[in-house]
Design a protein around this motif. Structure first.
Motif, PDB file in Angstrom:
ATOM      1  N   UNK A   1      12.626  -9.188  -3.952  1.00 47.10           N
ATOM      2  CA  UNK A   1      11.778  -8.500  -2.993  1.00 47.10           C
ATOM      3  C   UNK A   1      10.423  -8.216  -3.632  1.00 47.10           C
ATOM      4  N   UNK A   2       9.400  -8.138  -2.796  1.00 47.17           N
ATOM      5  CA  UNK A   2       8.057  -7.831  -3.260  1.00 47.17           C
ATOM      6  C   UNK A   2       7.486  -6.709  -2.408  1.00 47.17           C
ATOM      7  N   UNK A   3       6.799  -5.768  -3.050  1.00 40.91           N
ATOM      8  CA  UNK A   3       6.208  -4.616  -2.375  1.00 40.91           C
ATOM      9  C   UNK A   3       4.736  -4.907  -2.076  1.00 40.91           C
ATOM     10  N   UNK A   4       4.330  -4.669  -0.844  1.00 38.49           N
ATOM     11  CA  UNK A   4       2.927  -4.808  -0.450  1.00 38.49           C
ATOM     12  C   UNK A   4       2.382  -3.463   0.006  1.00 38.49           C
ATOM     13  N   UNK A   5       1.076  -3.300  -0.139  1.00 38.01           N
ATOM     14  CA  UNK A   5       0.394  -2.137   0.423  1.00 38.01           C
ATOM     15  C   UNK A   5      -0.423  -2.578   1.630  1.00 38.01           C
ATOM     16  N   UNK A   6      -0.602  -1.648   2.568  1.00 37.99           N
ATOM     17  CA  UNK A   6      -1.518  -1.914   3.669  1.00 37.99           C
ATOM     18  C   UNK A   6      -2.838  -1.223   3.368  1.00 37.99           C
ATOM     19  N   UNK A   7      -3.909  -1.991   3.360  1.00 37.72           N
ATOM     20  CA  UNK A   7      -5.221  -1.486   3.015  1.00 37.72           C
ATOM     21  C   UNK A   7      -5.764  -0.578   4.120  1.00 37.72           C
TER      22      UNK A   7
ATOM     23  N   UNK B   1       7.060 -14.492  11.722  1.00 37.31           N
ATOM     24  CA  UNK B   1       6.981 -13.075  11.346  1.00 37.31           C
ATOM     25  C   UNK B   1       8.108 -12.752  10.385  1.00 37.31           C
ATOM     26  N   UNK B   2       7.893 -11.708   9.599  1.00 35.31           N
ATOM     27  CA  UNK B   2       8.892 -11.256   8.633  1.00 35.31           C
ATOM     28  C   UNK B   2       9.008  -9.740   8.732  1.00 35.31           C
ATOM     29  N   UNK B   3      10.229  -9.246   8.825  1.00 41.97           N
ATOM     30  CA  UNK B   3      10.473  -7.806   8.876  1.00 41.97           C
ATOM     31  C   UNK B   3      10.682  -7.253   7.474  1.00 41.97           C
TER      32      UNK B   3
ATOM     33  N   UNK C   1      11.516  -9.573   1.572  1.00 42.74           N
ATOM     34  CA  UNK C   1      12.162 -10.609   0.781  1.00 42.74           C
ATOM     35  C   UNK C   1      11.089 -11.606   0.337  1.00 42.74           C
ATOM     36  N   UNK C   2      11.043 -11.881  -0.957  1.00 41.52           N
ATOM     37  CA  UNK C   2       9.982 -12.725  -1.506  1.00 41.52           C
ATOM     38  C   UNK C   2       9.976 -14.107  -0.867  1.00 41.52           C
TER      39      UNK C   2
END
Length: 207
Positions: free
Chosen positions: A50-56, A165-167, A151-152
């Protein structure tokens, strides 16, 4: 035009990414389209699955409201790599030792924006493996308005156009006071900062 941190001093690099020793305000660098350097940290969980993203934040002068690497920002003039890693604490509120970061290489990126800014950056990319829940992050709401884990493989499929799209597996929104609340997040390709899928494979593969 309005820019974030216009007086921040950055180093001008040549087109090979080598130092010139020239310091210049961020505002001028983005107007003139000079090459400069940025620190990027991708946070992975579950052994890289898994990879964590931030929303700008919407007030950002580049890619407002888009989903991006967990922590990213300009490498100030004269900073060491360890000093540039301050972005993790500043944006996410995480106390992380520099020794925990794994260096994954340098990537060049060029973007021209409708507001007239020209962004030519060399990204120094690091990966942090950290399984803590997103609810334990303390993001700066001036920088980050959401966090989500994906999920990466699914995220790479999205960037390749293999899916629409990805949830997220976990997501939180950040209110203006910095409070976090669980939410449902699903992203389409246009919701992301447009990194090439091949880049994510290089940066996040083999963690």
């Amino acid at each position: 035009m309005q820019q974030n941190d216009p007086a921040e001093l950055l180093e001008v690099l040549d087109s090979n990414g080598d130092s010139t020793g020239i310091a210049k305000p961020r505002a001028a660098i983005h107007i003139d389209g000079d090459w400069h350097q940025a620190f990027h940290c991708w946070i992975v969980r579950g052994g890289g699955s898994q990879v964590v993203l931030q929303r700008r934040a919407f007030e950002k002068d580049t890619f407002p409201g888009a989903w991006d690497a967990a922590a990213a920002g300009h490498w100030r003039f004269g900073e060491s790599a360890e000093e540039a890693a301050r972005e993790i604490a500043e944006e996410l509120g995480l106390d992380v030792s520099f020794s925990q970061l794994v260096y994954r290489g340098r990537e060049a990126a060029v973007h021209h924006f409708a507001n007239g800014l020209i962004d030519r950056e060399f990204h120094q990319v690091y990966v942090l493996e950290d399984d803590r829940p997103l609810t334990t992050y303390r993001p700066d709401p001036r920088e980050v308005i959401g966090l989500a884990a994906f999920h990466t493989d699914a995220l790479i499929d999205l960037l390749e156009g293999a899916t629409l799209a990805v949830a997220a597996t976990e997501a939180v929104m950040v209110d203006p006071a910095g409070n976090l609340s669980d939410c449902h997040v699903s992203v389409a390709r246009e919701d992301l900062v447009p990194y090439p899928a091949a880049r994510l494979r290089r940066m996040l593969g083999g963690i």
